[in-house]
Scaffold this motif. Structure first.
Motif, PDB file in Angstrom:
ATOM      1  N   UNK A 138      39.746  21.932  46.319  1.00 25.01           N
ATOM      2  CA  UNK A 138      39.650  22.226  47.754  1.00 25.01           C
ATOM      3  C   UNK A 138      40.093  23.660  48.028  1.00 25.01           C
ATOM      4  N   UNK A 139      41.170  24.077  47.391  1.00 24.53           N
ATOM      5  CA  UNK A 139      41.634  25.457  47.553  1.00 24.53           C
ATOM      6  C   UNK A 139      40.619  26.458  47.033  1.00 24.53           C
ATOM      7  N   UNK A 140      39.994  26.133  45.909  1.00 23.50           N
ATOM      8  CA  UNK A 140      38.964  27.024  45.340  1.00 23.50           C
ATOM      9  C   UNK A 140      37.762  27.130  46.272  1.00 23.50           C
ATOM     10  N   UNK A 141      37.344  25.983  46.825  1.00 26.66           N
ATOM     11  CA  UNK A 141      36.197  25.994  47.748  1.00 26.66           C
ATOM     12  C   UNK A 141      36.499  26.822  48.987  1.00 26.66           C
ATOM     13  N   UNK A 142      37.714  26.681  49.490  1.00 26.01           N
ATOM     14  CA  UNK A 142      38.100  27.447  50.680  1.00 26.01           C
ATOM     15  C   UNK A 142      38.068  28.945  50.375  1.00 26.01           C
ATOM     16  N   UNK A 198      47.073  18.090  42.540  1.00 28.56           N
ATOM     17  CA  UNK A 198      45.959  17.318  41.997  1.00 28.56           C
ATOM     18  C   UNK A 198      44.738  18.206  41.796  1.00 28.56           C
ATOM     19  N   UNK A 199      43.854  17.744  40.952  1.00 30.01           N
ATOM     20  CA  UNK A 199      42.605  18.485  40.727  1.00 30.01           C
ATOM     21  C   UNK A 199      41.831  18.589  42.035  1.00 30.01           C
TER      22      UNK A 199
END
Length: 64
Positions: free
Chosen positions: A12-16, A6-7
């Motif tokens: 969330x992965x990008x923020x991490x 999902x977007x």
């Protein structure tokens, strides 16, 4: 739709990862400041003028 995420999960992965990169950047900036301080200390201890270490004898190969 198998294998898709999902977007929200992608964000969330990008923020991490962005958080990790910010942390790494802070560490690198700290290391740079420490190395600059060490360099200044070494420069203050180095002889000035003609007493500096001469270049190695012989021709200098600058072709590489």
């Amino acid at each position: 739709m198998a294998g898709q995420i999902s977007i929200e999960a992608a964000l969330a992965g990008c923020r991490e990862r962005m958080g990790e990169l910010v942390y790494e950047t802070v560490l690198l900036r700290t290391q740079i400041k420490e190395l600059e301080a060490e360099l200044e200390q070494l420069r203050s201890l180095a002889p000035a003028g003609p007493e500096t270490i001469p270049p190695p004898p012989g021709p200098v190969d600058r072709s590489s």
